[in-house]
Design an enzyme around this catalytic site. Structure first.
Site, PDB file in Angstrom:
ATOM      1  N   HIS A  63       0.841  -1.203   0.000  1.00  0.00           N
ATOM      2  CA  HIS A  63       0.000   0.000   0.000  1.00  0.00           C
ATOM      3  C   HIS A  63       0.874   1.250   0.000  1.00  0.00           C
ATOM      4  O   HIS A  63       2.108   1.168  -0.107  1.00  0.00           O
ATOM      5  CB  HIS A  63      -1.015  -0.038   1.145  1.00  0.00           C
ATOM      6  N   HIS A  95       4.068   1.320   2.309  1.00  0.00           N
ATOM      7  CA  HIS A  95       5.246   0.563   1.855  1.00  0.00           C
ATOM      8  C   HIS A  95       5.943   1.303   0.714  1.00  0.00           C
ATOM      9  O   HIS A  95       7.172   1.372   0.652  1.00  0.00           O
ATOM     10  CB  HIS A  95       4.837  -0.829   1.361  1.00  0.00           C
ATOM     11  N   CYS A 106       1.362  -9.838  19.896  1.00  0.00           N
ATOM     12  CA  CYS A 106       0.558  -9.309  18.779  1.00  0.00           C
ATOM     13  C   CYS A 106       1.053  -9.949  17.491  1.00  0.00           C
ATOM     14  O   CYS A 106       2.213  -9.763  17.119  1.00  0.00           O
ATOM     15  CB  CYS A 106       0.679  -7.785  18.684  1.00  0.00           C
ATOM     16  N   CYS A 112       2.144  -7.415  14.752  1.00  0.00           N
ATOM     17  CA  CYS A 112       3.528  -6.917  14.914  1.00  0.00           C
ATOM     18  C   CYS A 112       4.523  -8.065  14.942  1.00  0.00           C
ATOM     19  O   CYS A 112       5.711  -7.842  14.814  1.00  0.00           O
ATOM     20  CB  CYS A 112       3.694  -6.163  16.231  1.00  0.00           C
ATOM     21  N   CYS A 144      -3.301  -4.288  21.077  1.00  0.00           N
ATOM     22  CA  CYS A 144      -2.000  -3.790  20.626  1.00  0.00           C
ATOM     23  C   CYS A 144      -2.171  -2.313  20.266  1.00  0.00           C
ATOM     24  O   CYS A 144      -3.107  -1.960  19.562  1.00  0.00           O
ATOM     25  CB  CYS A 144      -1.553  -4.573  19.391  1.00  0.00           C
ATOM     26  N   HIS A 190      -1.895  -1.972  16.221  1.00  0.00           N
ATOM     27  CA  HIS A 190      -2.944  -2.569  15.388  1.00  0.00           C
ATOM     28  C   HIS A 190      -4.352  -2.381  15.947  1.00  0.00           C
ATOM     29  O   HIS A 190      -5.338  -2.656  15.280  1.00  0.00           O
ATOM     30  CB  HIS A 190      -2.653  -4.061  15.172  1.00  0.00           C
ATOM     31  N   LYS A 243      -2.305   5.470  11.943  1.00  0.00           N
ATOM     32  CA  LYS A 243      -1.347   4.979  10.963  1.00  0.00           C
ATOM     33  C   LYS A 243      -2.069   4.206   9.871  1.00  0.00           C
ATOM     34  O   LYS A 243      -2.903   3.352  10.154  1.00  0.00           O
ATOM     35  CB  LYS A 243      -0.354   4.050  11.665  1.00  0.00           C
ATOM     36  N   LYS A 290      -2.898  -2.096   6.540  1.00  0.00           N
ATOM     37  CA  LYS A 290      -3.676  -2.902   5.611  1.00  0.00           C
ATOM     38  C   LYS A 290      -5.158  -2.932   5.981  1.00  0.00           C
ATOM     39  O   LYS A 290      -6.026  -3.047   5.130  1.00  0.00           O
ATOM     40  CB  LYS A 290      -3.119  -4.318   5.552  1.00  0.00           C
TER      41      LYS A 290
HETATM   42  O1  ME8 Z   1       7.210  -4.557   9.671  1.00  0.00           O
HETATM   43  N1  ME8 Z   1       3.416   5.091   6.827  1.00  0.00           N
HETATM   44  O2  ME8 Z   1       6.745  -5.342   7.556  1.00  0.00           O
HETATM   45  P1  ME8 Z   1       5.470  -4.470   7.146  1.00  0.00           P
HETATM   46  C1  ME8 Z   1       4.716   5.019   6.516  1.00  0.00           C
HETATM   47  N2  ME8 Z   1       8.265  -7.432   7.945  1.00  0.00           N
HETATM   48  N3  ME8 Z   1       5.363   3.875   6.295  1.00  0.00           N
HETATM   49  C2  ME8 Z   1       4.644   2.745   6.364  1.00  0.00           C
HETATM   50  C3  ME8 Z   1       3.270   2.738   6.691  1.00  0.00           C
HETATM   51  C4  ME8 Z   1       2.653   3.995   6.923  1.00  0.00           C
HETATM   52  N4  ME8 Z   1       1.374   4.098   7.214  1.00  0.00           N
HETATM   53  N5  ME8 Z   1       2.834   1.460   6.697  1.00  0.00           N
HETATM   54  C5  ME8 Z   1       3.908   0.687   6.380  1.00  0.00           C
HETATM   55  C6  ME8 Z   1       7.387  -5.337   8.754  1.00  0.00           C
HETATM   56  N6  ME8 Z   1       4.996   1.454   6.183  1.00  0.00           N
HETATM   57  C7  ME8 Z   1       8.494  -6.365   8.844  1.00  0.00           C
HETATM   58  C8  ME8 Z   1       9.821  -5.685   8.586  1.00  0.00           C
HETATM   59  S1  ME8 Z   1      12.486  -5.694   8.389  1.00  0.00           S
HETATM   60  C9  ME8 Z   1      13.721  -6.716   8.850  1.00  0.00           C
HETATM   61  C10 ME8 Z   1      11.018  -6.568   8.733  1.00  0.00           C
HETATM   62  C11 ME8 Z   1       6.342   0.989   5.816  1.00  0.00           C
HETATM   63  O3  ME8 Z   1       4.946  -5.095   5.893  1.00  0.00           O
HETATM   64  C12 ME8 Z   1       7.348   1.388   6.891  1.00  0.00           C
HETATM   65  O4  ME8 Z   1       8.634   1.347   6.333  1.00  0.00           O
HETATM   66  O5  ME8 Z   1       4.553  -4.304   8.283  1.00  0.00           O
HETATM   67  C13 ME8 Z   1       7.162   0.256   7.883  1.00  0.00           C
HETATM   68  O6  ME8 Z   1       8.241   0.118   8.790  1.00  0.00           O
HETATM   69  C14 ME8 Z   1       7.071  -0.934   6.952  1.00  0.00           C
HETATM   70  O7  ME8 Z   1       6.312  -0.432   5.831  1.00  0.00           O
HETATM   71  C15 ME8 Z   1       6.380  -2.103   7.632  1.00  0.00           C
HETATM   72  O8  ME8 Z   1       6.098  -3.080   6.710  1.00  0.00           O
END
Ligand code: ME8
Length: 535
Positions: A27, A30, A136, A139, A161, A164, A312, A315
């Site tokens: 989204h 990301h 959670c 997370c 959480c 979330h 925030k 998804k």
């Molecule tokens: O946390 N605003 O993956 P994830 C800004 N797999 N950035 C955002 C965002 C938002 N609303 N939502 C997501 C994970 N992001 C783990 C990471 S790393 C070794 C493992 C971005 O799919 C932001 O960079 O939940 C956030 O940290 C990341 O997507 C989380 O992606």
């Protein structure tokens, strides 16, 4: 003390994004982090540095396992489909030039994760214990009681959480533990000696306070499900998904398989993360590296959150707008530009369709796009499309030259060093405004009416100055808007003389007079079409 990236001479400038969970399609959030990394690495490439940009996907753990189960397929089938049909295509669509894409289900990763964890075990850094606490799955993290929220409405009586806003689960398991608690003092010392290690300042303070309160040992295995990398010495356990995931930054660049490559690349100069996962990167990851005698990254840079309705964006809580819907309306380059331009990196920001439209129209279409089309049109009209010589340059032209030098310095410092994308882009757009102001004052369309040789020399000078300014803008904005810069480069007739725009150096952008007299200037494609024409 471990060496940071910048202390190592011929090492690649290595930037990573988080590896994203593939329980769903990407989204806006990301895409925000991934575009930022792309701009940063393109910028450093145009500084002439060796660069490595890594992104990828996090495919183990309960969250992915449950999603796959709910969809009636195996976890790997689920991940394969999402990676190939949603994640990789979006990065391609957004013109992301990552050098590698790592998936945590790949053998090149899983085998090295086992070795890393075995090494820690052999060093006495891991012991067996039991744990009970709230977890959670969103997370993939144990929570402390203190941070949980009281549920209301459908969740009344349950603990939620804070990220979330969904109920946590109580887990009780036999686990293996990493002696994280022993690393508090060393981490604090590192933060102290490297104030740039965590960015922005607010994120740094949060981490320092958290570590000062004392760290607990970390459960690094799970034994109630099996979708993960097996613990090498006890295959009833899988390695905790975060330990597995963080190691991607090492396994993807040759850890345990290609030592020479590993040394050329590792550690990362910048780990880009959202602030939701800051502690994993600024506390757990460096402690893991210290425990195994590996060097620490240069910087953990946390971006703020894209918000929707005061929360925030996630998804389960989307604007209902996908990146593709925005690119369809505004174009890919404007999309890449907008979020970095409109939100100070590190701060939270809200997306709004109105704000995007307003900025697109004023800065991209009116200021930048119009400047490019006016200049090309006038070189066409008055000089038959052949760039004339600036024979009569004076004070007004010197002010433009000086303005460019300032813009280059400022953009390079802000984007290249400080990760202040908004400030760096603004520096270039201030210069665009200056050139527009210069044209308004010099009014070449009026000068053109006078056929005297003096007036014609002035006209040539004004148009050369404007075109040469655009040459520099194309170079400086190429990391942000590569397609647009390519179009402008074509329209200025620059490539036959100077080579591709992506090969122009940022440090050289202010050197005046690069666009050769005689270059063929054509009125190319409109850089930023009016929005109403697009739908
Ligand atoms: O946390 N605003 O993956 P994830 C800004 N797999 N950035 C955002 C965002 C938002 N609303 N939502 C997501 C994970 N992001 C783990 C990471 S790393 C070794 C493992 C971005 O799919 C932001 O960079 O939940 C956030 O940290 C990341 O997507 C989380 O992606």
């Amino acid at each position: 003390m471990a060496a940071t990236g910048s202390e190592q001479g011929s090492k690649a400038y290595y930037v990573t994004t988080p590896i994203y969970y593939v329980n769903d399609a990407p989204h806006l959030g990301h895409a925000y982090t991934t575009v930022a990394g792309d701009v940063l690495t393109r910028w450093h490439r145009q500084r002439g540095e060796k660069v490595w940009y890594l992104t990828g996907t996090d495919e183990h753990g309960q969250k992915i396992m449950r999603t796959a189960e709910a969809n009636g397929v195996s976890p790997l089938e689920w991940c394969d489909k999402l990676v190939e049909e949603a994640w990789k295509p979006l990065w391609e669509h957004l013109d992301i030039k990552n050098d590698d894409f790592i998936r945590t289900t790949e053998k090149r990763h899983t085998e090295r994760v086992r070795e890393f964890v075995q090494d820690l075990y052999d060093k006495g850094e891991i012991y067996q214990g039991g744990y009970e606490g709230p977890y959670c799955v969103g997370c993939e993290e144990y929570k402390t009681y203190g941070e949980l929220l009281e549920g209301e409405g459908e969740f009344a009586g349950q603990k939620l959480c804070p990220i979330h806003r969904a109920p946590v689960e109580m887990l009780q398991e036999e686990n293996y533990f990493f002696k994280l608690s022993e690393y508090g003092p060393k981490l604090l010392e590192h933060y102290e000696q490297h104030p740039e290690f965590i960015q922005p300042e607010s994120a740094r303070n949060e981490v320092v306070n958290f570590v000062r309160q004392g760290l607990e040992d970390l459960s690094i295995s799970r034994s109630t499900f099996d979708w993960g990398v097996k613990v090498p010495w006890d295959d009833k356990h899988v390695i905790y998904v975060w330990i597995d995931a963080l190691l991607n930054y090492a396994t993807a660049v040759g850890y345990g398989s290609d030592q020479e490559r590993f040394e050329r690349t590792f550690p990362a100069d910048v780990h880009l993360v959202g602030k939701d996962i800051l502690r994993f990167h600024a506390v757990i990851w460096p402690a893991m590296l210290m425990a195994n005698g590996l060097p620490l990254p240069g910087k953990i840079a946390a971006n703020g959150w894209l918000m929707v309705g005061g929360e925030k964006m996630s998804k389960s809580n989307l604007t209902g707008i996908s990146p593709q819907q925005l690119t369809e309306h505004f174009g890919v380059d404007a999309y890449r530009w907008y979020f970095l331009r409109a939100i100070a990196f590190g701060q939270d920001g809200s997306f709004s369709w109105e704000d995007f439209s307003a900025r697109y129209t004023s800065e991209l279409a009116n200021d930048y796009g119009n400047l490019a089309s006016r200049v090309a049109a006038m070189v066409g009209k008055y000089f038959g499309g052949t760039l004339p010589e600036a024979k009569a340059a004076g004070e007004a032209e010197q002010a433009v030259v000086d303005g460019l030098a300032k813009a280059v310095d400022e953009a390079d410092r802000r984007i290249g060093e400080e990760l202040d994308f908004s400030g760096g882009i603004a520096a270039v757009f201030d210069f665009v405004k200056q050139v527009n102001g210069y044209l308004t004052e010099q009014a070449p369309w009026k000068v053109a009416k006078d056929e005297s040789p003096e007036a014609q020399a002035r006209l040539a000078t004004i148009l050369y100055t404007a075109a040469e300014s655009l040459r520099a803008c194309a170079v400086l904005l190429n990391p942000v808007m590569p397609e647009t810069s390519g179009k402008l480069w074509d329209s200025l007739g620059a490539e036959p003389h100077l080579g591709p725009v992506s090969e122009q150096r940022v440090g050289d952008a202010a050197r005046w007079g690069q666009l050769p007299v005689g270059a063929t200037v054509t009125k190319g494609a409109v850089l930023f079409p009016r929005l109403e024409e697009q739908k």
